[in-house]
Design a protein around this motif. Structure first.
Motif, PDB file in Angstrom:
ATOM      1  N   LEU A   6      10.889   4.296   1.124  1.00  0.00           N
ATOM      2  CA  LEU A   6      11.332   3.543   2.115  1.00  0.00           C
ATOM      3  C   LEU A   6      10.865   4.016   3.518  1.00  0.00           C
ATOM      4  N   GLY A   7      10.437   3.220   4.232  1.00  0.00           N
ATOM      5  CA  GLY A   7      10.172   3.804   5.477  1.00  0.00           C
ATOM      6  C   GLY A   7       8.590   4.513   5.666  1.00  0.00           C
ATOM      7  N   ASN A   8       8.075   4.843   4.854  1.00  0.00           N
ATOM      8  CA  ASN A   8       6.798   5.752   4.777  1.00  0.00           C
ATOM      9  C   ASN A   8       5.841   4.725   4.933  1.00  0.00           C
ATOM     10  N   GLU A   9       5.095   4.980   5.829  1.00  0.00           N
ATOM     11  CA  GLU A   9       3.842   4.340   6.110  1.00  0.00           C
ATOM     12  C   GLU A   9       2.703   4.554   5.185  1.00  0.00           C
ATOM     13  N   PHE A  10       2.545   5.714   4.691  1.00  0.00           N
ATOM     14  CA  PHE A  10       1.491   6.404   3.879  1.00  0.00           C
ATOM     15  C   PHE A  10       1.922   6.559   2.442  1.00  0.00           C
ATOM     16  N   ASN A  11       2.482   5.351   1.768  1.00  0.00           N
ATOM     17  CA  ASN A  11       2.786   5.479   0.288  1.00  0.00           C
ATOM     18  C   ASN A  11       1.335   5.472  -0.426  1.00  0.00           C
ATOM     19  N   ILE A  12       0.987   6.622  -0.885  1.00  0.00           N
ATOM     20  CA  ILE A  12      -0.375   6.491  -1.866  1.00  0.00           C
ATOM     21  C   ILE A  12      -0.269   6.553  -2.941  1.00  0.00           C
ATOM     22  N   ILE A  13      -0.758   5.590  -3.833  1.00  0.00           N
ATOM     23  CA  ILE A  13      -0.700   5.238  -5.213  1.00  0.00           C
ATOM     24  C   ILE A  13      -2.026   5.902  -5.815  1.00  0.00           C
ATOM     25  N   THR A  14      -2.100   6.689  -6.867  1.00  0.00           N
ATOM     26  CA  THR A  14      -3.363   7.309  -7.158  1.00  0.00           C
ATOM     27  C   THR A  14      -3.849   6.529  -8.709  1.00  0.00           C
ATOM     28  N   ALA A  15      -5.061   6.152  -8.866  1.00  0.00           N
ATOM     29  CA  ALA A  15      -5.442   5.463 -10.215  1.00  0.00           C
ATOM     30  C   ALA A  15      -5.278   6.574 -11.470  1.00  0.00           C
ATOM     31  N   THR A  16      -4.778   6.336 -12.541  1.00  0.00           N
ATOM     32  CA  THR A  16      -4.579   7.309 -13.708  1.00  0.00           C
ATOM     33  C   THR A  16      -5.740   7.482 -14.641  1.00  0.00           C
ATOM     34  N   ASP A  17      -6.885   6.618 -14.597  1.00  0.00           N
ATOM     35  CA  ASP A  17      -7.765   6.412 -15.331  1.00  0.00           C
ATOM     36  C   ASP A  17      -9.249   6.804 -14.623  1.00  0.00           C
ATOM     37  N   GLU A  18     -10.042   7.382 -15.743  1.00  0.00           N
ATOM     38  CA  GLU A  18     -11.358   7.656 -15.355  1.00  0.00           C
ATOM     39  C   GLU A  18     -12.134   6.465 -15.275  1.00  0.00           C
ATOM     40  N   ALA A  19     -13.027   6.116 -14.384  1.00  0.00           N
ATOM     41  CA  ALA A  19     -13.618   5.156 -14.266  1.00  0.00           C
ATOM     42  C   ALA A  19     -14.668   5.333 -13.003  1.00  0.00           C
ATOM     43  N   ASP A  20     -15.811   4.096 -13.168  1.00  0.00           N
ATOM     44  CA  ASP A  20     -16.671   4.314 -11.835  1.00  0.00           C
ATOM     45  C   ASP A  20     -16.325   3.674 -10.594  1.00  0.00           C
ATOM     46  N   GLY A  21     -15.254   2.841 -10.868  1.00  0.00           N
ATOM     47  CA  GLY A  21     -14.768   2.269  -9.711  1.00  0.00           C
ATOM     48  C   GLY A  21     -13.528   1.610  -9.790  1.00  0.00           C
ATOM     49  N   TYR A  22     -12.847   1.279  -8.736  1.00  0.00           N
ATOM     50  CA  TYR A  22     -11.246   0.670  -8.759  1.00  0.00           C
ATOM     51  C   TYR A  22     -11.369  -0.564  -7.623  1.00  0.00           C
ATOM     52  N   ARG A  23     -10.519  -1.329  -8.107  1.00  0.00           N
ATOM     53  CA  ARG A  23      -9.965  -2.295  -6.798  1.00  0.00           C
ATOM     54  C   ARG A  23      -8.435  -2.682  -6.971  1.00  0.00           C
ATOM     55  N   TRP A  24      -7.728  -2.674  -6.046  1.00  0.00           N
ATOM     56  CA  TRP A  24      -6.491  -2.975  -5.798  1.00  0.00           C
ATOM     57  C   TRP A  24      -6.106  -4.061  -5.197  1.00  0.00           C
ATOM     58  N   PHE A  25      -5.336  -5.012  -5.785  1.00  0.00           N
ATOM     59  CA  PHE A  25      -4.889  -6.436  -4.822  1.00  0.00           C
ATOM     60  C   PHE A  25      -3.214  -6.508  -4.940  1.00  0.00           C
ATOM     61  N   GLN A  26      -3.034  -7.095  -3.972  1.00  0.00           N
ATOM     62  CA  GLN A  26      -1.677  -7.492  -3.714  1.00  0.00           C
ATOM     63  C   GLN A  26      -1.450  -8.930  -4.167  1.00  0.00           C
ATOM     64  N   LEU A  27      -0.699  -9.371  -4.852  1.00  0.00           N
ATOM     65  CA  LEU A  27      -0.308 -10.732  -5.436  1.00  0.00           C
ATOM     66  C   LEU A  27       0.734 -11.421  -4.619  1.00  0.00           C
ATOM     67  N   ASP A  28       0.755 -12.648  -3.893  1.00  0.00           N
ATOM     68  CA  ASP A  28       1.574 -13.203  -3.415  1.00  0.00           C
ATOM     69  C   ASP A  28       2.402 -14.078  -4.395  1.00  0.00           C
ATOM     70  N   ASP A  29       3.208 -15.054  -4.022  1.00  0.00           N
ATOM     71  CA  ASP A  29       4.103 -15.775  -5.292  1.00  0.00           C
ATOM     72  C   ASP A  29       3.415 -16.874  -5.987  1.00  0.00           C
TER      73      ASP A  29
END
Length: 589
Positions: free
Chosen positions: A352-375
């Motif tokens: 809460l209140g942290n502007e730098f919440n960093i989430i890291t991938a747990t899987d080995e891969a060549d590339g990654y994508r992260w998307f935010q989903l709306d309603d």
């Protein structure tokens, strides 16, 4: 959920698939098996000559090739017919009577050896009667303006071994074609064009060894004025039989002189038009969006003009091979997929209140994508690296992919999952409830904040536990720690041991362990006029048990060398200024 980049699914490599498996850690799915006949089952006898043949579907197999013969492995009835993913085949002209029919099912794969399964067989029944009449299918009965260059086609009479065909300009007439044995065929191409603007009668009589069909009616159609039909065309891209076709290809075919348009049908078996059904195009190419990977497709193109459409055009095939599996590995006998296997959790915690919440991938891969989903499930791209900063609760999409290169083109095999981000916050300790037991303490830690917390005692580094309760704690001061599992912070508090009321202990444990073995007045830290001079100890009946001075060890719980039982005991203390203190305490062993 369809994403715009779904269309970029990777091509299958030309290299052996087991080598790809070593490179990318391919996931094994299941061992490969050949299908068994469902109907008729292997070894069945007295099977009708018009029976359809069906078999079990095999997971991950792109298609089947069927051969039928009268000897093991033979193909004298049907020679290597590709039926796509269909698991049923109906022989167009039926089956021979009183014959053991051997079926060879071949599993069709892309860029790797096909698997020829062991023969299975069944035996047909003997014919018991003459065949039924056949029905003319083209031209249809009473059809008008039929081109003079037309072919004649009819449906199978399954028990027939041949057909007599007559063509005339009168009912049952034969002046165009006298009764001709066309053998066991289902179409006839007249050697010359039929007369224009004429009623043509078709008489078709099936036969077998028992006799001729009886009561068969003629059908009639009327030819058009003389005109030239367009010829058939052939595919330019993909060419007939081509594999590794893109999932959204441009289909292109040769232009035909005098053709005004083209009727195109595409299906996943020779008998279906489930992709395109007789679609009309006025040019020689079209784009098809999102073909299914790892499938064989069957395409028929009929040019047409005012005179009609081309006759006898051949069906062509092409195969897509751009999926990520499953593929058959001939070395291991397993089905393999190239997509990464994901271990990313279903939910993550953010501070809460942290502007730098960093989430890291747990899987080995060549590339990654992260998307935010709306309603509504719409996606907003947040990151294309192995890390993403998330500041809000809600649903997100995580994708990991491996890159595969084929013929100088880079493709992706991706796996994705939806996860939830939940808010967590630094803990704040509200209270620590202390409970005394015989020779130890129990703690219950109460926080003012809600979160996913863990707890430790005396060491900030742990070990930590999920429960907020500690039992059997030694009788001394302790520091407790509350840590947020998402790394949002740690709270700590010192718990000072206070076992007295105004300096008089409320219990003691004379069990010989060296801890709290004596009951004695403990002077408060500040010096005052109430310093005790003498203490008297009584049982619950008022009997004097001991008299102690403040400068001694205290009472050990004995009377005349005998241990007294666990119970409540009473005391009376006299201070230096003759002030009286009374109370009680517990003896615990």
């Amino acid at each position: 959920m369809k994403k715009k980049w779904d269309l970029r699914i990777p091509q299958i490599l030309a290299a052996p698939i087991f080598f790809i498996a070593l490179l990318f850690g391919i996931l094994k799915i299941s061992a490969q098996e050949c299908p068994v006949l469902v109907s008729p089952t292997d070894g069945t006898t007295l099977v009708p000559v018009d029976a359809s043949i069906s078999w079990e579907a095999v997971t991950g197999v792109p298609g089947y090739i069927i051969s039928l013969g009268t000897t093991p492995g033979g193909n004298d009835i049907l020679n290597k017919r590709n039926v796509g993913t269909a698991t049923t085949f109906i022989p167009e002209i039926g089956l021979p009577e009183s014959t053991e029919i051997f079926i060879t099912i071949t599993l069709f794969f892309f860029n790797q050896p096909n698997i020829v399964c062991d023969n299975q067989s069944f035996t047909t029944a003997a014919l018991s009667e003459a065949p039924q009449c056949a029905i003319s299918t083209f031209p249809a009965n009473d059809a008008k303006n039929v081109n003079t260059a037309t072919n004649i086609s009819w449906g199978s009479s399954p028990s027939a071994t041949g057909y007599f065909l007559s063509l005339g300009t009168t009912l049952n007439g034969s002046e165009i074609l006298t009764s001709t044995d066309v053998e066991n065929s289902l179409n006839y191409n007249p050697p010359a064009d039929l007369p224009a603007e004429t009623e043509i009668y078709i008489t078709l009589i099936p036969y077998n060894r028992i006799g001729l069909a009886t009561g068969c009616s003629s059908t009639m159609f009327t030819t058009s004025p003389e005109a030239i039909l367009p010829l058939c065309t052939t595919m330019i891209s993909p060419v007939n039989g081509e594999t590794n076709v893109p999932l959204s290809p441009t289909l292109e075919w040769n232009a035909v002189p005098d053709a005004t348009g083209y009727r195109v049908s595409i299906g996943t078996s020779p008998f279906e038009t489930n992709i395109l059904d007789d679609a009309i195009f006025f040019k020689t190419s079209t784009v098809i969006i999102d073909f299914e990977p790892n499938r064989t497709f069957f395409i028929s193109i009929y040019p047409f003009n005012e005179a009609g459409e081309a006759i006898g055009c051949t069906q062509e095939t092409f195969s897509t091979a751009l999926g990520c599996g499953p593929y058959f590995d001939p070395e291991s006998g397993d089905l393999l997929v190239i997509n990464p296997e994901l271990s990313f959790p279903d939910s993550v915690l953010i501070c809460l209140g942290n502007e730098f919440n960093i989430i890291t991938a747990t899987d080995e891969a060549d590339g990654y994508r992260w998307f935010q989903l709306d309603d509504r499930g719409n996606e907003t791209l947040l990151s294309t690296t192995s890390e993403v900063s998330i500041t809000e609760e809600g649903e997100y999409l995580y994708e990991a992919y491996v890159n595969i290169e084929d013929s100088g083109i880079l493709f992706e095999c991706a796996s994705s999952k939806i996860f939830k981000a939940k808010i967590s916050q630094a803990p704040e300790i509200d209270d620590i409830k202390v409970q005394l037991s015989a020779n130890s303490l129990n703690y219950e830690i109460i926080t003012t904040t809600n979160g996913n917390y863990e707890y430790a005692i005396d060491n900030e580094e742990g070990p930590y536990q999920d429960t907020n309760r500690f039992t059997n704690i030694s009788l001394q001061n302790h520091t407790v720690y509350v840590r947020d599992k998402a790394g949002c912070g740690i709270a700590e508090r010192l718990v000072e041991l206070d076992l007295t009321v105004n300096g008089f202990p409320n219990f003691f444990t004379p069990n010989g362990d060296g801890i709290n073995d004596y009951w004695q007045f403990i002077p408060p830290s500040e010096i005052n006029e109430n310093n005790v001079s003498v203490i008297y100890i009584f049982d619950k009946f008022g009997t004097l048990l001991a008299q102690i001075a403040p400068n001694t060890k205290g009472w050990n719980g004995n009377l005349n060398g005998r241990q007294l039982p666990e119970s409540e005991y009473w005391f009376k203390a006299v201070s230096n200024n003759n002030k009286l203190f009374k109370g009680h305490f517990s003896l615990k062993r």
